[in-house]
Write an enzyme that holds these catalytic residues in place. Structure first.
Site, PDB file in Angstrom:
ATOM      1  N   GLY A 319      61.211  52.613  -6.420  1.00 18.36           N
ATOM      2  CA  GLY A 319      59.893  52.898  -6.998  1.00 18.36           C
ATOM      3  C   GLY A 319      58.827  52.002  -6.388  1.00 18.36           C
ATOM      4  N   ALA A 320      59.133  50.709  -6.291  1.00 20.58           N
ATOM      5  CA  ALA A 320      58.181  49.742  -5.741  1.00 20.58           C
ATOM      6  C   ALA A 320      57.854  50.074  -4.286  1.00 20.58           C
ATOM      7  CB  ALA A 320      58.751  48.328  -5.854  1.00 20.58           C
ATOM      8  N   TRP A 321      58.852  50.579  -3.579  1.00 16.39           N
ATOM      9  CA  TRP A 321      58.635  50.934  -2.177  1.00 16.39           C
ATOM     10  C   TRP A 321      57.625  52.075  -2.061  1.00 16.39           C
ATOM     11  CZ3 TRP A 321      60.160  55.728   0.000  1.00 16.39           C
ATOM     12  CH2 TRP A 321      59.943  55.820   1.371  1.00 16.39           C
ATOM     13  N   HIS A 322      57.634  53.006  -3.033  1.00 14.04           N
ATOM     14  CA  HIS A 322      56.640  54.074  -3.014  1.00 14.04           C
ATOM     15  C   HIS A 322      55.238  53.518  -3.249  1.00 14.04           C
ATOM     16  CE1 HIS A 322      59.912  57.156  -3.539  1.00 14.04           C
ATOM     17  NE2 HIS A 322      59.097  57.798  -2.752  1.00 14.04           N
ATOM     18  N   GLY A 323      55.150  52.449  -4.004  1.00 11.58           N
ATOM     19  CA  GLY A 323      53.852  51.835  -4.283  1.00 11.58           C
ATOM     20  C   GLY A 323      53.929  51.017  -5.547  1.00 11.58           C
TER      21      GLY A 323
END
Lengths: 390, 68
Positions: A319-323
């Site tokens: 999730g964090a990688w998406h933003g």
């Protein structure tokens, strides 16, 4: 020029494929040609955004330097951690700046580039990659078909393809398949996804109309968005795969009928496969291994707890990688919790007794799909729009 | 090997990933750590493709290769 959407991209791509076909069908290696084509394509990509291009070049130099340094002393833990942090730092900076709406060193493709660069570092430290020539490395990380949004290939597989000697027939088969994939991907992305996008109309929850009508509208919106997302991204992925095949590289597949998934674990083996398998191999398994080695959890439930914690952490990272926004973080957490819950469920006697039965599979498929589309509604921001109101 | 029954032999060739869903990612992690503890052989998570380590026989083969 935007990849896989501008007409100019397809014109240049067609020219590149013609050249590749001539070389490939005469039995020559496509390594040098494909590398030059990638350089030309990347120059075109960043032509209108020279600052981004500069950052991309700087990142490539940094990643390349890190990989070469680690290859000279692969077992050094200090060097491994240093090169890993250096390679991840730009992406972290971009995500943090993005969350604070500050201009940063971002450029199109940095997320996927980071994945490829990190894979090389980890496998070098593991002793699986002994050496990789500068050309092979640069070609792998800057391969234009998958540069902007994947699929995330693996370097050992990629390099094997570059050095494989292919007969005329074998290449002809790849070329034919590649062209078909590009055409099918165009239909997915430019026809089906475009029509669905025209139907997509997210709104805040309106309390003046009957609740039932509004609910139907919201559910429909979530379904339209989920289908749009699939056709858009699967279409892109097919085109990227197709372009790769034309250049003699068997780019891995990214989707495998995700809406036929009968449980949530099955879904992640079918949806954005190269991302979820990358995370499984380089985050989940390593995190779980560390926890097992250090006996973080003890007792009868140790195994279940370890895998649940590693799963939630794994998906939160996704999730964090998406933003770094509430929507994406919640999306990651949501799927982490679903996977952790399924991990428990799959150990129950009920599951073991019934999971092969037709009825169980039908109900499980239906429930999984509702959960998946609810996830898309989180991802798209529809849920937060409803929660925040108009 | 000679004293092995037919059933034992068959079970050694069962696909742990597909046929009986025994070897999920977590089980694979535990397997790698146990191999490390038992035999002092370290196998990285991406070292062996899944289809080369998904039956008991193949697992034995991978460990023996590294102990030789």
């Amino acid at each position: 020029m935007s990849f896989y959407s501008d007409a100019s991209f397809f014109v240049v791509l067609a020219v590149i494929i013609c050249g590749a076909a001539i070389l490939g069908l005469s039995g020559r290696s496509l390594r040098g040609y494909g590398f030059c084509a990638s350089v030309v394509m990347l120059v075109c990509l960043f032509l209108r955004e020279p600052t981004q291009g500069m950052w991309a070049a700087a990142f490539l130099a940094l990643a390349c330097g890190c990989a070469q340094a680690l290859m000279s002393r692969p077992k050094s833990k200090l060097l491994f951690v240093t090169t890993l942090l250096l390679t991840i730092a730009p992406l972290v900076a971009v995500k943090v700046c993005g969350a604070m709406s500050v201009a940063s060193i971002g450029f199109i493709g940095i997320s996927y580039l980071t994945f490829r660069a990190v894979q090389v570092l980890v496998e070098t430290h593991d002793g699986l990659i002994e050496r990789m020539s500068l050309l092979d490395y640069l070609y792998f990380v800057a391969f234009f078909p998958t540069f902007t949004s994947g699929p995330i290939d693996r370097s050992r597989r990629f390099v094997e393809d570059l050095h494989a000697t292919r007969s005329r027939d074998e290449y002809a088969g790849m070329l034919g398949r590649g062209i078909l994939l590009i055409l099918a991907g165009m239909v997915y992305k430019m026809v089906i996804a475009a029509v669905l996008y025209g139907q997509y109309n997210p709104t805040a929850f309106v309390s003046t109309v009957p609740f039932h009508n509004e609910l139907v509208h919201q559910v429909k919106t979530a379904y339209v968005y989920g289908l749009y997302l699939f056709f858009d991204f699967a279409g892109y992925s097919m085109m990227a795969m197709g372009a790769g095949y034309c250049l003699g590289v068997r780019v891995p597949r990214n989707f495998r009928a995700p809406f036929a998934a009968i449980d949530i674990r099955d879904f992640w083996n079918r949806w954005h496969i190269t991302l979820s398998w990358w995370l499984r191999d380089f985050v989940f398994m390593r995190l779980a291994r560390t926890m097992v080695r250090h006996h973080v959890f003890k007792g009868k439930k140790a195994r279940l707890r370890t895998s649940q914690v590693a799963m939630v952490a794994n998906m939160l990272l996704m999730g964090a990688w998406h933003g770094l926004t509430a929507d994406y973080l919640l999306y990651g957490l949501y799927h982490g919790v679903l996977l952790a819950a399924f991990e428990w469920w799959s150990k129950t006697k009920f599951y073991k007794r019934h999971h092969m039965g037709v009825c169980y599979r039908l109900v499980s498929w239906f429930v999984t799909m509702q959960l998946v589309f609810l996830g898309f509604a989180l991802f798209s921001g529809q849920i937060s729009l409803i929660v925040r109101g108009a | 090997m000679t004293t092995m029954t037919h059933e034992e032999l068959e079970s050694r060739m069962l696909d742990l990933l597909e046929d009986i869903c025994l070897l999920d990612s977590m089980a694979a992690v535990e397997l790698l750590v146990s191999i490390e503890d038992e035999f002092g052989v370290s196998i990285a998570p991406t070292e062996v493709p899944r289809n080369e380590m998904n039956t008991v026989n193949l697992i034995i083969e991978q460990v023996e290769k590294r102990m030789a």
